[in-house]
Design a protein around this motif. Structure first.
Motif, PDB file in Angstrom:
ATOM      1  N   LEU A   1      12.060  -7.799 -27.711  1.00 32.40           N
ATOM      2  CA  LEU A   1      11.283  -8.420 -28.784  1.00 32.40           C
ATOM      3  C   LEU A   1       9.920  -7.614 -28.767  1.00 32.40           C
ATOM      4  O   LEU A   1       9.433  -7.447 -29.629  1.00 32.40           O
ATOM      5  N   VAL A   2       9.398  -7.377 -27.584  1.00 27.31           N
ATOM      6  CA  VAL A   2       8.218  -6.587 -27.444  1.00 27.31           C
ATOM      7  C   VAL A   2       8.466  -4.959 -28.014  1.00 27.31           C
ATOM      8  O   VAL A   2       7.171  -4.762 -28.668  1.00 27.31           O
ATOM      9  N   ILE A   3       9.453  -4.791 -28.110  1.00 27.15           N
ATOM     10  CA  ILE A   3       9.613  -3.220 -28.665  1.00 27.15           C
ATOM     11  C   ILE A   3       9.897  -3.506 -30.341  1.00 27.15           C
ATOM     12  O   ILE A   3       9.281  -2.902 -31.117  1.00 27.15           O
TER      13      ILE A   3
ATOM     14  N   GLU B   1      17.128  -0.101 -25.629  1.00 28.09           N
ATOM     15  CA  GLU B   1      15.709  -0.248 -26.252  1.00 28.09           C
ATOM     16  C   GLU B   1      15.576   0.651 -27.528  1.00 28.09           C
ATOM     17  O   GLU B   1      14.995   0.324 -28.250  1.00 28.09           O
ATOM     18  N   ALA B   2      16.405   1.858 -27.782  1.00 28.80           N
ATOM     19  CA  ALA B   2      16.443   2.489 -28.838  1.00 28.80           C
ATOM     20  C   ALA B   2      16.826   1.755 -30.028  1.00 28.80           C
ATOM     21  O   ALA B   2      16.252   1.710 -31.173  1.00 28.80           O
ATOM     22  N   LEU B   3      17.978   0.967 -29.781  1.00 28.08           N
ATOM     23  CA  LEU B   3      18.546   0.112 -30.630  1.00 28.08           C
ATOM     24  C   LEU B   3      17.472  -1.093 -30.861  1.00 28.08           C
ATOM     25  O   LEU B   3      17.377  -1.469 -32.303  1.00 28.08           O
ATOM     26  N   ALA B   4      16.750  -1.670 -30.184  1.00 25.91           N
ATOM     27  CA  ALA B   4      15.784  -2.512 -30.461  1.00 25.91           C
ATOM     28  C   ALA B   4      14.885  -2.052 -31.390  1.00 25.91           C
ATOM     29  O   ALA B   4      14.341  -2.748 -32.384  1.00 25.91           O
ATOM     30  N   LEU B   5      14.395  -0.850 -31.189  1.00 29.15           N
ATOM     31  CA  LEU B   5      13.261  -0.332 -31.865  1.00 29.15           C
ATOM     32  C   LEU B   5      13.904  -0.082 -33.226  1.00 29.15           C
ATOM     33  O   LEU B   5      13.225  -0.346 -34.383  1.00 29.15           O
ATOM     34  N   ALA B   6      15.088   0.436 -33.366  1.00 29.14           N
ATOM     35  CA  ALA B   6      15.640   0.819 -34.709  1.00 29.14           C
ATOM     36  C   ALA B   6      16.224  -0.611 -35.548  1.00 29.14           C
ATOM     37  O   ALA B   6      15.500  -0.504 -36.761  1.00 29.14           O
ATOM     38  N   GLY B   7      16.091  -1.606 -34.680  1.00 30.57           N
ATOM     39  CA  GLY B   7      16.590  -2.959 -35.350  1.00 30.57           C
ATOM     40  C   GLY B   7      15.261  -3.334 -35.794  1.00 30.57           C
ATOM     41  O   GLY B   7      15.297  -4.051 -36.994  1.00 30.57           O
ATOM     42  N   GLY B   8      14.239  -3.200 -35.272  1.00 28.76           N
ATOM     43  CA  GLY B   8      12.951  -3.761 -35.709  1.00 28.76           C
ATOM     44  C   GLY B   8      12.432  -2.826 -36.975  1.00 28.76           C
ATOM     45  O   GLY B   8      12.125  -3.386 -37.918  1.00 28.76           O
ATOM     46  N   ALA B   9      12.804  -1.516 -36.969  1.00 29.16           N
ATOM     47  CA  ALA B   9      12.205  -0.876 -37.910  1.00 29.16           C
ATOM     48  C   ALA B   9      13.094  -0.855 -39.209  1.00 29.16           C
ATOM     49  O   ALA B   9      12.537  -0.819 -40.413  1.00 29.16           O
ATOM     50  N   VAL B  10      14.292  -1.335 -39.194  1.00 26.53           N
ATOM     51  CA  VAL B  10      15.154  -1.488 -40.348  1.00 26.53           C
ATOM     52  C   VAL B  10      15.472  -2.715 -40.953  1.00 26.53           C
ATOM     53  O   VAL B  10      15.962  -2.920 -42.019  1.00 26.53           O
TER      54      VAL B  10
ATOM     55  N   LEU C   1      24.124  -9.278 -39.974  1.00 23.69           N
ATOM     56  CA  LEU C   1      25.151  -9.515 -39.111  1.00 23.69           C
ATOM     57  C   LEU C   1      25.831  -8.462 -38.548  1.00 23.69           C
ATOM     58  O   LEU C   1      26.234  -8.433 -37.392  1.00 23.69           O
ATOM     59  N   ILE C   2      25.967  -7.458 -39.253  1.00 21.57           N
ATOM     60  CA  ILE C   2      26.555  -6.128 -38.868  1.00 21.57           C
ATOM     61  C   ILE C   2      25.796  -5.513 -37.629  1.00 21.57           C
ATOM     62  O   ILE C   2      26.346  -5.045 -36.691  1.00 21.57           O
ATOM     63  N   ALA C   3      24.538  -5.446 -37.776  1.00 23.52           N
ATOM     64  CA  ALA C   3      23.531  -5.078 -37.038  1.00 23.52           C
ATOM     65  C   ALA C   3      23.795  -6.060 -35.641  1.00 23.52           C
ATOM     66  O   ALA C   3      23.443  -5.332 -34.290  1.00 23.52           O
TER      67      ALA C   3
ATOM     68  N   PHE D   1      17.046 -11.579 -34.419  1.00 21.16           N
ATOM     69  CA  PHE D   1      18.376 -11.806 -34.484  1.00 21.16           C
ATOM     70  C   PHE D   1      19.093 -10.660 -33.812  1.00 21.16           C
ATOM     71  O   PHE D   1      20.015 -10.773 -32.748  1.00 21.16           O
ATOM     72  N   VAL D   2      18.596  -9.414 -34.018  1.00 23.41           N
ATOM     73  CA  VAL D   2      18.956  -8.233 -33.485  1.00 23.41           C
ATOM     74  C   VAL D   2      18.943  -8.363 -32.108  1.00 23.41           C
ATOM     75  O   VAL D   2      19.704  -7.819 -30.997  1.00 23.41           O
ATOM     76  N   THR D   3      17.700  -8.469 -31.765  1.00 25.91           N
ATOM     77  CA  THR D   3      17.364  -8.454 -30.092  1.00 25.91           C
ATOM     78  C   THR D   3      18.039  -9.579 -29.373  1.00 25.91           C
ATOM     79  O   THR D   3      18.295  -9.356 -28.334  1.00 25.91           O
ATOM     80  N   LEU D   4      18.224 -10.559 -30.258  1.00 20.55           N
ATOM     81  CA  LEU D   4      18.924 -11.613 -29.572  1.00 20.55           C
ATOM     82  C   LEU D   4      20.323 -11.240 -29.142  1.00 20.55           C
ATOM     83  O   LEU D   4      20.837 -11.512 -28.061  1.00 20.55           O
ATOM     84  N   ALA D   5      20.864 -10.656 -30.059  1.00 21.85           N
ATOM     85  CA  ALA D   5      22.379 -10.113 -29.971  1.00 21.85           C
ATOM     86  C   ALA D   5      22.413  -9.174 -28.990  1.00 21.85           C
ATOM     87  O   ALA D   5      23.503  -8.759 -28.206  1.00 21.85           O
TER      88      ALA D   5
END
Length: 169
Positions: free
Chosen positions: A157-159, A27-36, A5-7, A44-48
């Motif tokens: 999503l691809v990232i 895109e950097a946040l999408a990558l970080a969101g996927g990594a963590v 939720l915070i992310a 959910f992070v990519t949707l937001a």
């Protein structure tokens, strides 16, 4: 769940900021969101992030459309007058041709959203430029927003998904 939720809240804000300030990299946040996060968290992070990007690009679109950027609108009108009065056989600059082609496609009812979708998903033409020119075109905001959302969410999503699979599988 609280971390996701915070992310997501951070992603909405970053998406908006990256949409109006090109040096901020969503895109950097999408990558970080996927990594963590997990795969579900990355979705959910990519949707937001995509939702925040839509808000930002619509801000840019409406800002240009309503005349808050009067200089850009005036230049576009002058460019249209120049095009109408120019000799059709006269040589034109490369950027003028690209601008005219972009404007012509954005004015079209189905090619316009397609151009925005491609700009959002692939990045060519750059979405910042496309959103600005779309605000000057006849494109309606709903197809614009839908095209931005779907293009950006697919890109994010691809990232993010491969990163989530690599780190949390």
């Amino acid at each position: 769940m609280r971390e996701i939720l915070i992310a997501c809240l951070i992603a909405v804000g970053t998406g908006w900021a990256s949409a109006v300030i090109p040096v901020i990299n969503a895109e950097a946040l999408a990558l970080a969101g996927g990594a963590v996060t997990s795969v579900h968290g990355a979705i959910f992070v990519t949707l937001a992030l995509a939702i925040g990007t839509v808000f930002g690009k619509c801000t840019l679109f409406l800002g240009v459309r309503t005349g808050k950027n009067a200089v850009a609108r005036k230049r576009a009108m002058e460019a249209e007058e120049e095009i109408e009065h120019r000799d059709k056989d006269a040589p034109r600059g490369r950027w003028a041709k690209l601008r005219d082609l972009l404007m012509e496609n954005l004015d079209h009812p189905w090619r316009g959203p397609l151009v925005v979708f491609i700009g959002g998903s692939v990045g060519i033409p750059p979405l910042f430029i496309t959103a600005s020119v779309a605000g000057l075109s006849q494109m309606r905001i709903v197809p614009f927003a839908i095209a931005v959302f779907t293009g950006r969410w697919i890109r994010f999503l691809v990232i993010a998904i491969p990163a989530a699979l690599a780190f949390h599988h």
